[in-house]
Design a protein around this motif. Structure first.
Motif, PDB file in Angstrom:
ATOM      1  N   SER A  28       0.867  -1.186   0.000  1.00 52.51           N
ATOM      2  CA  SER A  28       0.000   0.000   0.000  1.00 52.51           C
ATOM      3  C   SER A  28       0.895   1.224   0.000  1.00 52.51           C
ATOM      4  CB  SER A  28      -0.900   0.003   1.240  1.00 52.51           C
ATOM      5  OG  SER A  28      -0.128   0.359   2.370  1.00 52.51           O
ATOM      6  N   ASP A 108      -4.645   3.029   6.727  1.00 53.49           N
ATOM      7  CA  ASP A 108      -4.425   2.232   5.515  1.00 53.49           C
ATOM      8  C   ASP A 108      -5.691   1.437   5.139  1.00 53.49           C
ATOM      9  OD1 ASP A 108      -3.423   0.702   3.485  1.00 53.49           O
ATOM     10  OD2 ASP A 108      -1.585   0.123   4.554  1.00 53.49           O
ATOM     11  N   LEU A 110      -6.232  -0.326   2.640  1.00 52.39           N
ATOM     12  CA  LEU A 110      -5.955  -1.657   2.086  1.00 52.39           C
ATOM     13  C   LEU A 110      -5.908  -2.738   3.179  1.00 52.39           C
ATOM     14  CD1 LEU A 110      -5.462  -3.194  -0.561  1.00 52.39           C
ATOM     15  CD2 LEU A 110      -2.996  -2.779  -0.260  1.00 52.39           C
ATOM     16  N   GLU A 113      -9.465  -3.786   3.674  1.00 53.80           N
ATOM     17  CA  GLU A 113      -9.947  -4.573   2.520  1.00 53.80           C
ATOM     18  C   GLU A 113      -9.386  -5.997   2.556  1.00 53.80           C
ATOM     19  OE1 GLU A 113      -9.161  -2.818  -1.334  1.00 53.80           O
ATOM     20  OE2 GLU A 113     -10.105  -0.956  -0.631  1.00 53.80           O
TER      21      GLU A 113
END
Ligand code: SAM
Length: 297
Positions: A28, A108, A110, A113
């Motif tokens: 990321s 973050d 990501l 996710e």
């Protein structure tokens, strides 16, 4: 063929876990993210090469960072979680019907996710309607709040990289301001065993005792963290972590836990002598400094 994940805990010590397969690897804007499967620890999450959680021992960390303050504060309605992208803290918080709002600030997106997709054991409760996610730096977010939260949980990475700002005087001062008059802040407080972790632990303690009137440290056994021994900080404006423990009230909630219980709660604040000594060193420095500060005024 053997595949192993290794993390150096000191220049001379490493923890290695045999890996079945790599599930995810990505980079990321903030860090490298890896997810592996293993026989011994199940699925595990690594950020920048450092162990964040494993399916086998995450319950210890998440129960201890959430239920300890929840069993002390009598009326938590609004909570802020800083970091915590794996969702484990959110999972434990959403078990309390009395909590009305949970804001989570994770730098973050990501991480969230990846955990939603690959680590549903922790990332299971982001859809709870009380949860609001903000993707930004916790250090910046907290500057804008005053008298807003009953509880702040700092579930960060270590004090370098994106997590560095979450161990500063500025950050702890702003957490103090963002808490209501009887608010509590709990943070992951590094460890006392290996030298570099101990330096970070003492530095965090120094900054917290300079900010909060009540600041205590408690312990848990976390097998996959360096030395298997980890500390948490309990910083509070009003409530004492053991004399204000509401054991009967917490037990009537009937929450099923695997690690936390109210007897262990009291015991977790009883620290080994060498840890007490490290904390005392820092507290004495503060006492010696205080009269000089007064003279200057
Ligand atoms: N130690 C936990 C455990 O055992 O389950 C996991 C820690 S959690 C994954 C730490 C999170 O803090 C990471 O997702 C990281 O992106 C986030 N983080 C680091 N620095 C941050 C910052 N300045 N503001 C908000 N979140 C941050």
């Amino acid at each position: 063929m053997e595949l192993w994940f290794s993390e150096r805990h000191t220049p001379n010590v490493k923890l290695s876990i045999q890996v079945d397969r790599q599930i995810y690897s990505g980079q990321s804007e903030f860090q490298r993210i890896d997810v592996f499967d293993s026989k011994e620890f199940g699925r595990f999450l690594i950020l920048d090469g450092f162990m964040m959680l494993t399916e086998k021992d995450e319950f210890i960390y998440h129960e201890m960072i959430v239920h300890v303050p929840m069993a002390v504060h009598p009326n938590v309605k609004k909570v802020l979680v800083i970091g915590g992208g794996d969702g484990g803290v959110i999972r434990e918080l959403t078990r309390y019907a009395a909590i009305e709002e949970i804001d989570m600030v994770e730098i973050d997106e990501l991480v969230v996710e990846v955990c939603k997709k690959h680590i549903p054991r922790t990332a299971c409760c982001f859809n709870d309607e009380r949860v609001h996610l903000y993707f930004e730096d916790g250090l910046k977010y907290i500057r804008n709040y005053e008298n807003a939260y009953d509880l702040i949980i700092v579930d960060s990475t270590d004090p370098f990289g994106p997590g560095e700002g979450l161990f500063t005087m500025e950050f702890f001062g702003n957490c103090y301001r963002a808490l209501k008059e009887d608010g509590i802040m709990v943070n992951q407080h590094e460890s006392s065993f290996y030298q570099n972790d101990a330096i970070a632990m003492q530095r965090a303690h120094k900054r917290i005792i300079e900010t909060f009137p009540i600041s205590k440290v408690y312990q848990a056994h976390i097998p996959t963290y360096p030395s298997g021994y980890w500390l948490f900080g309990f910083a509070s404006k009003k409530y004492h972590p053991t004399s204000d423990l509401k054991a009967v009230k917490w037990n009537t909630l009937g929450l099923k836990t695997q690690y936390y219980n109210t007897k262990l709660h009291a015991g977790a604040f009883a620290l080994p002598n060498y840890v007490e000594e490290m904390l005392r060193e820092i507290e004495q420095e503060k006492r010696i400094k205080a009269p000089c500060n007064n003279k200057k005024q």
